[in-house]
Design an enzyme around this catalytic site. Structure first.
Site, PDB file in Angstrom:
ATOM      1  N   LYS A 134       0.848  -1.212   0.000  1.00 45.90           N
ATOM      2  CA  LYS A 134       0.000   0.000   0.000  1.00 45.90           C
ATOM      3  C   LYS A 134       0.880   1.258   0.000  1.00 45.90           C
ATOM      4  O   LYS A 134       0.596   2.227  -0.704  1.00 45.90           O
ATOM      5  CB  LYS A 134      -0.943  -0.010   1.212  1.00 45.90           C
ATOM      6  N   GLN A 183      -4.612  -1.407   9.707  1.00 41.60           N
ATOM      7  CA  GLN A 183      -4.379  -2.736   9.141  1.00 41.60           C
ATOM      8  C   GLN A 183      -4.843  -3.809  10.127  1.00 41.60           C
ATOM      9  O   GLN A 183      -4.473  -3.791  11.295  1.00 41.60           O
ATOM     10  CB  GLN A 183      -2.888  -2.918   8.806  1.00 41.60           C
ATOM     11  N   ASP A 199     -10.989   2.180   3.967  1.00 44.44           N
ATOM     12  CA  ASP A 199     -11.251   0.740   3.862  1.00 44.44           C
ATOM     13  C   ASP A 199     -12.742   0.462   3.668  1.00 44.44           C
ATOM     14  O   ASP A 199     -13.124  -0.659   3.335  1.00 44.44           O
ATOM     15  CB  ASP A 199     -10.793   0.024   5.143  1.00 44.44           C
TER      16      ASP A 199
HETATM   17  N1  GUN Z   1      -6.477  -7.173   6.595  1.00 46.96           N
HETATM   18  C1  GUN Z   1      -6.873  -8.020   5.616  1.00 46.96           C
HETATM   19  N2  GUN Z   1      -7.506  -7.354   4.632  1.00 46.96           N
HETATM   20  C2  GUN Z   1      -7.530  -6.065   5.001  1.00 46.96           C
HETATM   21  C3  GUN Z   1      -8.037  -4.874   4.400  1.00 46.96           C
HETATM   22  O1  GUN Z   1      -8.629  -4.871   3.315  1.00 46.96           O
HETATM   23  N3  GUN Z   1      -7.840  -3.724   5.106  1.00 46.96           N
HETATM   24  C4  GUN Z   1      -7.222  -3.705   6.304  1.00 46.96           C
HETATM   25  N4  GUN Z   1      -7.098  -2.531   6.924  1.00 46.96           N
HETATM   26  N5  GUN Z   1      -6.729  -4.776   6.897  1.00 46.96           N
HETATM   27  C5  GUN Z   1      -6.883  -5.947   6.238  1.00 46.96           C
END
Ligand code: GUN
Length: 252
Positions: free
Chosen positions: A6, A50, A73
């Protein structure tokens, strides 16, 4: 690994990103305090935490603390409510990547049968609403589904996100006999795909590989959400329909 990906994508797209690598024993209160600071920081347009979080932290409380306008998200109650009502202003990146790919195909989605093998809050559940919004008939399967193959065989669009395979020697979850002729097959599993790609690609009309399919689309949609959040905070509108191909090489 996901955080690094990211960060790299933000850098390439010209979006400034900051990472707060908090110690595992950070309290829920400290984490929420940090989120509140970012909520009030006018230079910050998108926030994501996350997941998963350590057991002593209530994930729901933390996500609820993120300002809905900065929730890139799409996990906050306000944004889930929006999606429920057909508004995908800020919605989960993985299902958004899937429907963006489907929207780009020269295929009428209306009336098609989709089978989703996943019922998670991040993938399966938001995808139900996104597909319903496109007049797709949605069937959801999961670990307790009986006679899965009889369902997958009827799918015009098959989305699978099981992820049980750990090595190349493990059997595929979706084999050629489970797929309808000319189906669209979307494999969400990581790091190893659910689908026997080399064989199923001969039967499917469209198919996504692993890696290089849904993964890069997910990151592209996260960037799209940052842009949407930025626009929202600037009181602008109508940048929500974006061409995925324009995302600086993040899509294929
Ligand atoms: N952990 C697994 N998938 C995701 C996601 O799409 N966003 C976040 N913040 N954590 C995750």
């Amino acid at each position: 690994m996901y955080v690094r990906m990211k960060q790299r994508a933000c850098k390439k797209a010209g979006i400034l990103s900051e990472t707060y690598d908090l110690p595992e024993d950070t309290s829920e209160e400290e984490l929420i305090d940090q989120i509140q600071k970012l909520n009030h920081d006018g230079d910050v347009h998108g926030i994501l935490v996350q997941l998963p979080l350590p057991d002593h932290i209530d994930e729901e409380e933390v996500i609820d603390a993120i300002s809905p306008g900065k929730d890139v998200d799409g996990f906050s109650p306000r944004n889930i409510y929006r999606l429920f009502h057909g508004d995908d202003f800020l919605s989960a990146a993985t299902p958004q990547g899937i429907v963006t790919m489907l929207d780009l195909l020269p295929v009428e989605l209306k009336g098609k049968d989709a089978v989703i093998i996943n019922r998670s809050t991040i993938v399966g559940k938001p995808l139900i609403f996104m597909l319903l919004d496109r007049d797709v008939t949605v069937h959801v399967c999961h670990s307790k589904t009986e006679d899965l193959s009889s369902k997958t065989k009827k799918a015009d669009i098959l989305v699978t996100a099981v992820g049980l395979r750990e090595s190349d020697d493990d059997p595929y979850f979706i084999t050629e006999d489970m797929v309808k002729d000319d189906a669209i097959v979307i494999d969400v599993a990581t790091p190893k795909g659910d689908v026997d790609f080399e064989v199923v690609k001969e039967k499917a009309s469209y198919i996504t590989p692993v890696p290089g399919g849904v993964g890069p689309m997910t990151i592209a949609m996260l960037l799209r959400n940052v842009l949407a959040a930025y626009s929202y905070l600037q009181n602008q509108t109508n940048i929500f329909i974006v061409d995925a191909i324009d995302y600086g090489g993040y899509t294929s």
